[in-house]
Scaffold this motif. Structure first.
Motif, PDB file in Angstrom:
ATOM      1  N   ARG A 157      -6.450  -9.937  16.409  1.00  0.00           N
ATOM      2  CA  ARG A 157      -5.370  -9.018  16.847  1.00  0.00           C
ATOM      3  C   ARG A 157      -6.111  -8.020  17.875  1.00  0.00           C
ATOM      4  O   ARG A 157      -5.574  -7.757  18.922  1.00  0.00           O
ATOM      5  CB  ARG A 157      -4.658  -8.262  15.712  1.00  0.00           C
ATOM      6  CG  ARG A 157      -3.723  -9.076  15.001  1.00  0.00           C
ATOM      7  CD  ARG A 157      -2.644  -8.133  14.302  1.00  0.00           C
ATOM      8  NE  ARG A 157      -3.442  -7.609  13.131  1.00  0.00           N
ATOM      9  CZ  ARG A 157      -3.836  -7.887  11.848  1.00  0.00           C
ATOM     10  NH1 ARG A 157      -3.130  -9.084  11.662  1.00  0.00           N
ATOM     11  NH2 ARG A 157      -4.303  -7.191  11.168  1.00  0.00           N
ATOM     12  N   ARG A 158      -6.996  -7.716  17.530  1.00  0.00           N
ATOM     13  CA  ARG A 158      -7.828  -6.736  18.567  1.00  0.00           C
ATOM     14  C   ARG A 158      -8.065  -7.175  19.734  1.00  0.00           C
ATOM     15  O   ARG A 158      -8.108  -6.664  20.892  1.00  0.00           O
ATOM     16  CB  ARG A 158      -8.877  -5.795  17.951  1.00  0.00           C
ATOM     17  CG  ARG A 158      -8.557  -4.608  17.164  1.00  0.00           C
ATOM     18  CD  ARG A 158     -10.066  -3.760  16.839  1.00  0.00           C
ATOM     19  NE  ARG A 158     -10.416  -4.331  15.512  1.00  0.00           N
ATOM     20  CZ  ARG A 158     -11.850  -4.338  15.433  1.00  0.00           C
ATOM     21  NH1 ARG A 158     -12.522  -3.427  16.463  1.00  0.00           N
ATOM     22  NH2 ARG A 158     -12.412  -4.555  14.172  1.00  0.00           N
ATOM     23  N   ILE A 159      -8.622  -8.509  19.633  1.00  0.00           N
ATOM     24  CA  ILE A 159      -9.186  -9.161  20.756  1.00  0.00           C
ATOM     25  C   ILE A 159      -7.920  -9.578  21.604  1.00  0.00           C
ATOM     26  O   ILE A 159      -8.027  -9.447  22.799  1.00  0.00           O
ATOM     27  CB  ILE A 159     -10.028 -10.517  20.442  1.00  0.00           C
ATOM     28  CG1 ILE A 159     -11.257 -10.041  19.809  1.00  0.00           C
ATOM     29  CG2 ILE A 159     -10.208 -11.366  21.402  1.00  0.00           C
ATOM     30  CD1 ILE A 159     -12.254 -11.133  19.138  1.00  0.00           C
ATOM     31  N   VAL A 160      -7.101 -10.170  21.223  1.00  0.00           N
ATOM     32  CA  VAL A 160      -5.626 -10.487  21.840  1.00  0.00           C
ATOM     33  C   VAL A 160      -5.062  -9.262  22.447  1.00  0.00           C
ATOM     34  O   VAL A 160      -4.823  -9.594  23.777  1.00  0.00           O
ATOM     35  CB  VAL A 160      -4.833 -11.091  20.982  1.00  0.00           C
ATOM     36  CG1 VAL A 160      -3.315 -11.489  21.835  1.00  0.00           C
ATOM     37  CG2 VAL A 160      -5.074 -12.635  20.465  1.00  0.00           C
ATOM     38  N   HIS A 161      -5.116  -8.060  21.932  1.00  0.00           N
ATOM     39  CA  HIS A 161      -4.289  -7.112  22.622  1.00  0.00           C
ATOM     40  C   HIS A 161      -5.083  -6.485  23.589  1.00  0.00           C
ATOM     41  O   HIS A 161      -4.751  -6.043  24.837  1.00  0.00           O
ATOM     42  CB  HIS A 161      -3.788  -6.045  21.518  1.00  0.00           C
ATOM     43  CG  HIS A 161      -2.832  -6.571  20.392  1.00  0.00           C
ATOM     44  ND1 HIS A 161      -1.690  -7.221  21.043  1.00  0.00           N
ATOM     45  CD2 HIS A 161      -2.788  -6.543  19.318  1.00  0.00           C
ATOM     46  CE1 HIS A 161      -0.867  -7.598  20.355  1.00  0.00           C
ATOM     47  NE2 HIS A 161      -1.444  -7.097  19.013  1.00  0.00           N
ATOM     48  N   ALA A 212     -13.810 -10.150  27.058  1.00  0.00           N
ATOM     49  CA  ALA A 212     -13.097  -9.198  27.703  1.00  0.00           C
ATOM     50  C   ALA A 212     -13.010  -7.994  26.857  1.00  0.00           C
ATOM     51  O   ALA A 212     -12.886  -6.730  27.278  1.00  0.00           O
ATOM     52  CB  ALA A 212     -11.690  -9.592  28.412  1.00  0.00           C
ATOM     53  N   ALA A 213     -12.560  -8.458  25.653  1.00  0.00           N
ATOM     54  CA  ALA A 213     -12.475  -7.246  24.613  1.00  0.00           C
ATOM     55  C   ALA A 213     -13.649  -6.579  24.319  1.00  0.00           C
ATOM     56  O   ALA A 213     -13.606  -5.072  24.235  1.00  0.00           O
ATOM     57  CB  ALA A 213     -11.865  -7.876  23.255  1.00  0.00           C
ATOM     58  N   ARG A 214     -14.661  -7.141  24.486  1.00  0.00           N
ATOM     59  CA  ARG A 214     -16.127  -6.656  24.352  1.00  0.00           C
ATOM     60  C   ARG A 214     -16.333  -5.667  25.425  1.00  0.00           C
ATOM     61  O   ARG A 214     -16.764  -4.400  25.187  1.00  0.00           O
ATOM     62  CB  ARG A 214     -17.157  -7.492  24.268  1.00  0.00           C
ATOM     63  CG  ARG A 214     -18.618  -6.927  24.153  1.00  0.00           C
ATOM     64  CD  ARG A 214     -19.755  -7.858  24.416  1.00  0.00           C
ATOM     65  NE  ARG A 214     -19.521  -8.724  25.746  1.00  0.00           N
ATOM     66  CZ  ARG A 214     -20.058  -8.076  27.020  1.00  0.00           C
ATOM     67  NH1 ARG A 214     -20.445  -6.958  27.074  1.00  0.00           N
ATOM     68  NH2 ARG A 214     -19.784  -8.636  28.013  1.00  0.00           N
ATOM     69  N   THR A 216     -14.140  -4.005  27.341  1.00  0.00           N
ATOM     70  CA  THR A 216     -13.180  -2.703  27.340  1.00  0.00           C
ATOM     71  C   THR A 216     -13.597  -1.912  26.028  1.00  0.00           C
ATOM     72  O   THR A 216     -13.020  -0.759  25.961  1.00  0.00           O
ATOM     73  CB  THR A 216     -11.738  -3.346  27.042  1.00  0.00           C
ATOM     74  OG1 THR A 216     -11.702  -3.875  25.561  1.00  0.00           O
ATOM     75  CG2 THR A 216     -11.188  -4.415  28.004  1.00  0.00           C
ATOM     76  N   GLY A 217     -14.357  -2.395  25.220  1.00  0.00           N
ATOM     77  CA  GLY A 217     -15.004  -1.546  24.200  1.00  0.00           C
ATOM     78  C   GLY A 217     -14.227  -1.724  22.954  1.00  0.00           C
ATOM     79  O   GLY A 217     -14.132  -1.020  21.903  1.00  0.00           O
ATOM     80  N   ALA A 218     -13.144  -2.591  23.021  1.00  0.00           N
ATOM     81  CA  ALA A 218     -12.257  -2.760  21.830  1.00  0.00           C
ATOM     82  C   ALA A 218     -13.085  -3.427  20.475  1.00  0.00           C
ATOM     83  O   ALA A 218     -12.568  -3.032  19.388  1.00  0.00           O
ATOM     84  CB  ALA A 218     -11.062  -3.793  22.137  1.00  0.00           C
ATOM     85  N   VAL A 219     -14.062  -4.177  20.748  1.00  0.00           N
ATOM     86  CA  VAL A 219     -14.641  -4.785  19.949  1.00  0.00           C
ATOM     87  C   VAL A 219     -16.189  -4.757  20.162  1.00  0.00           C
ATOM     88  O   VAL A 219     -16.546  -4.636  21.518  1.00  0.00           O
ATOM     89  CB  VAL A 219     -14.455  -6.276  19.473  1.00  0.00           C
ATOM     90  CG1 VAL A 219     -13.019  -6.494  19.091  1.00  0.00           C
ATOM     91  CG2 VAL A 219     -14.750  -7.053  20.881  1.00  0.00           C
ATOM     92  N   SER A 220     -17.164  -4.873  19.419  1.00  0.00           N
ATOM     93  CA  SER A 220     -18.624  -4.698  19.511  1.00  0.00           C
ATOM     94  C   SER A 220     -19.121  -6.074  20.321  1.00  0.00           C
ATOM     95  O   SER A 220     -18.479  -7.011  19.745  1.00  0.00           O
ATOM     96  CB  SER A 220     -19.247  -4.208  18.272  1.00  0.00           C
ATOM     97  OG  SER A 220     -19.392  -5.316  17.419  1.00  0.00           O
ATOM     98  N   TRP A 227     -17.140 -13.515  16.072  1.00  0.00           N
ATOM     99  CA  TRP A 227     -15.621 -14.445  16.476  1.00  0.00           C
ATOM    100  C   TRP A 227     -15.776 -15.805  17.420  1.00  0.00           C
ATOM    101  O   TRP A 227     -15.052 -16.719  16.913  1.00  0.00           O
ATOM    102  CB  TRP A 227     -14.661 -13.388  17.107  1.00  0.00           C
ATOM    103  CG  TRP A 227     -13.284 -13.835  17.123  1.00  0.00           C
ATOM    104  CD1 TRP A 227     -12.454 -13.711  16.038  1.00  0.00           C
ATOM    105  CD2 TRP A 227     -12.587 -14.460  18.093  1.00  0.00           C
ATOM    106  NE1 TRP A 227     -11.127 -14.238  16.465  1.00  0.00           N
ATOM    107  CE2 TRP A 227     -11.197 -14.628  17.991  1.00  0.00           C
ATOM    108  CE3 TRP A 227     -13.143 -14.660  19.391  1.00  0.00           C
ATOM    109  CZ2 TRP A 227     -10.242 -15.313  18.357  1.00  0.00           C
ATOM    110  CZ3 TRP A 227     -11.976 -15.412  20.343  1.00  0.00           C
ATOM    111  CH2 TRP A 227     -10.731 -15.582  19.808  1.00  0.00           C
ATOM    112  N   ILE A 228     -16.435 -15.470  18.429  1.00  0.00           N
ATOM    113  CA  ILE A 228     -16.741 -16.943  19.187  1.00  0.00           C
ATOM    114  C   ILE A 228     -17.490 -17.888  18.345  1.00  0.00           C
ATOM    115  O   ILE A 228     -16.950 -19.071  18.486  1.00  0.00           O
ATOM    116  CB  ILE A 228     -17.632 -16.429  20.367  1.00  0.00           C
ATOM    117  CG1 ILE A 228     -16.784 -15.664  21.485  1.00  0.00           C
ATOM    118  CG2 ILE A 228     -18.039 -17.901  21.124  1.00  0.00           C
ATOM    119  CD1 ILE A 228     -17.694 -14.920  22.409  1.00  0.00           C
TER     120      ILE A 228
END
Length: 253
Positions: A157-161, A212-214, A216-220, A227-228
């Motif tokens: 969810r965090r990655i998608v958003h 992209a999520a990484r 933005t700082g949303a995930v480490s 996840w990948i």
């Protein structure tokens, strides 16, 4: 087309991903449905805005329409001309189309409006070039509703958003109907079609989301890597699943 042109620096890789996505039975059916809603007839001038490598332009031309593709990406236009030498594809902005007033009978934009600087200006331009009775068809994904099977649902969810928040207008597809009404179109109809991908060719798109999520700082970095790795394992064992709802809105000038 799950990604935008600007998400990639390597056009060849992007085209390979697009080919994998656009050749699925669901995607072929969806394009055919968009042509039905567009109602082209032999000799009708039809614009495909954000035409990319030209697949839809070529398919509309084969139906007898006078199909014109426009795009701002020189590499994509070069690919379209290489693949389909007889196509009419032009460098043009969605807010400044290369046609006089009322000269088009159809206007199609597939997964384009989410990256436009001013979608309302693009719709005003669409209305300008369309003749009375002309048809407009918009297709696009709602970037918050991408469904990815994962053993890590909260992280997913965090990655998608987070990926959605990097897009200029991530939720514009759910607003197509109101945008068309506000721009003076009528007979507006909306459909939702879900594309399902289980092919390993989608792995680069998923990796792009995680990266992209990484950024933005949303995930480490560690979370993105884990996840990948999971999605890579799923792809290797035929367990990958991505579902992409596509909004289709059609209206009359």
């Amino acid at each position: 087309m799950p990604e935008t042109h600007t998400a990639y620096t390597d056009t060849e890789n992007l085209i390979r991903l697009l080919d994998a996505a656009e050749n699925t039975p669901d995607a072929v059916t969806l394009r055919a449905r968009s042509y039905e809603l567009l109602r082209p007839y032999p000799g009708a001038t039809v614009l495909d805005v954000g035409c990319g490598a030209g697949r839809a332009v070529a398919e509309l031309a084969r139906q007898g329409a006078r199909a014109i593709g426009v795009d701002l990406d020189p590499a994509m236009l070069a690919a379209a001309r290489s693949r389909f030498p007889d196509l009419d594809v032009r460098a043009a902005d969605a807010a400044e189309l290369p046609l006089p007033d009322g000269q088009a009978h159809g206007y199609r934009a597939d997964k384009v409006y989410h990256v436009l600087p001013d979608p309302s200006a693009a719709l005003a331009e669409a209305r300008r070039v369309l003749a009375p009775g002309g048809r407009i068809v918009l297709l696009g994904q709602d970037w918050d509703t991408l469904v990815i099977d994962s053993d890590q649902p909260e992280l997913t969810r965090r990655i998608v958003h987070a990926r959605a928040d990097t897009v200029p207008h991530p939720r514009i597809a759910r607003a197509y109907r109101n945008l068309l009404l506000d721009s003076g179109f009528h007979d507006v109809e909306v459909e939702v079609h879900t594309l399902v991908f289980t092919d390993a060719a989608m792995r680069p798109m998923l990796a792009g989301h995680a990266d992209a999520a990484r950024q933005t700082g949303a995930v480490s970095a560690e979370q993105a890597e884990a996840w990948i790795a999971e999605q890579t394992r799923r792809a290797a064992t035929a367990r990958l699943l991505v579902a992409l709802p596509i909004f289709v809105a059609a209206a009359t000038r």
